[in-house]
Design a protein around this motif. Structure first.
Motif: not given
Length: 379
Positions: A174, A177, A180, A209-210, A242-243, A246, A250, A272, A274
């Motif tokens: 992934i 976003v 996701y 898994s981002f 970006n994370a 995300a 979530y 989530p 990482w």
């Protein structure tokens, strides 16, 4: 190394774990299992899970003699290369799952998880992905594994159908976003179908898994090509932003009425995770994708090099994610202003991710084919 150093090292990992981050190792090999290395990481480094991928297995199978006995047995049986690869890899995953059984029990099934990926060549094939996910689940036959399915457009319905069969899933690759959000939708739909199919939702686990570091690698390359002062000032900003966006997605999804209904039926949230947290640019701190992404209820899966770096000198300051969405969005606004086509970045990363794992899978097949031929010649 003195006792204080050892305690200090462990304390950093303990701090991360104490902040609600599950520490998983992004690696597995028979050598780790046999030498006691993995058991040691569980005991002393707070490792509560393992992720694998075709690249990891290609590396493991090409080194040492740990697989020789099983290779000889497979060759004597006349096993084809695909059968051999699946028996070799599922054996390692089964043994690792057994090693994590106590962790799995102690965390009520949340951790103690070992991931194994469907053939990456199937990433654009929904039907065959579903069939292989089911086959892997049955072959490993352990409650604490996760079957990895890529978050391609064709992977999304496969994720829903696999969860609907009561199978725990690690959604991998992934990058955006937007994708996701589609993964979360696939997860909700899968659990709703699983419930309708009579499955116990509390027994189903999932992580999303981002991927982190690869975003900086691709965006930084494009920023350097633009070359303006404004562009260069944004290097190293994209991946963490970006994370964090995300995570905001979530939070939004997992406070919705739809989720509350599933939760009331016993469902566990899709945490989530990482991924790709090893730092590729030597100019950056080698713990940045850990330090900057600390938030409860997440997983950070790291290669051992990153795990050691975190143990040695991570700067764990508690939650570094909650409430950062607006700031993260500003980073993306500025990236667009200097000329970064973010949608193209994510398309490129997904295509490259699928291609890299597919290449590794071919390398794995080639390695095992050569080992089988050598064993037959000796036999």
């Amino acid at each position: 190394m003195g006792r204080d150093d050892v305690m200090g090292n462990t304390d950093r990992l303990a701090q991360l774990s104490g902040a609600g981050v599950s520490i998983w190792l992004d690696d597995l090999s028979r050598e780790r299992l046999r030498s006691g290395n993995l058991a040691d990481l569980i005991r002393h480094k707070h490792v509560v899970g393992v992720t694998t991928n075709p690249t990891i297995f290609a590396s493991a199978l090409s080194k040492g003699e740990a697989y020789d006995e099983q290779i000889r047995e497979l060759a004597a049986r006349g096993a084809d290369v695909h059968t051999a690869v699946r028996e070799l890899t599922t054996s390692d995953v089964r043994d690792a799952a057994d090693l994590f059984r106590d962790v799995h029990t102690a965390t009520n099934g949340t951790d103690g998880r070992v991931s194994i990926e469907v053939d990456p060549g199937l990433a654009r094939d929904t039907e065959r992905t579903v069939a292989e996910a089911e086959q892997l689940w049955k072959t490993v036959d352990r409650p604490n594994i996760l079957v990895k399915i890529p978050a391609t457009e064709q992977g999304l319905p496969a994720i829903t159908r696999t969860l609907a069969d009561g199978i725990s899933v690690n959604v991998t690759l992934i990058f955006s976003v937007e994708r996701y959000r589609a993964v979360i939708e696939a997860f909700f739909a899968g659990l709703e179908r699983a419930k309708a199919n009579g499955h116990d939702l509390s027994a189903i686990e999932s992580v999303a898994s981002f991927f982190v570091s690869r975003v900086d690698t691709e965006v930084d390359k494009r920023l350097e090509a633009i070359g303006t002062a404004e562009a260069l000032a944004l290097r190293g900003e994209a991946a963490i932003a970006n994370a964090r966006l995300a995570y905001a997605a979530y939070e939004e999804a997992f406070t919705s009425e739809r989720w509350q209904s599933l939760k009331a039926a016993g469902a566990n949230p899709q945490r989530p995770l990482w991924a790709s947290t090893g730092v590729k640019n030597p100019d950056y701190s080698d713990t940045r994708y850990v330090d900057e992404l600390v938030v409860a209820g997440t997983v950070n899966t790291m290669p051992e090099k990153t795990l050691d770096a975190v143990a040695d000198h991570a700067n764990v300051q508690g939650d570094t994610v909650t409430g950062t969405a607006a700031e993260a969005q500003r980073v993306f606004d500025r990236l667009a202003e200097v000329g970064i086509d973010v949608s193209d970045v994510f398309r490129t990363l997904e295509d490259e991710g699928v291609e890299k794992f597919d290449t590794s899978w071919v390398e794995l097949l080639d390695t095992v084919r050569g080992q089988l031929d050598a064993a037959k010649a000796q036999g």
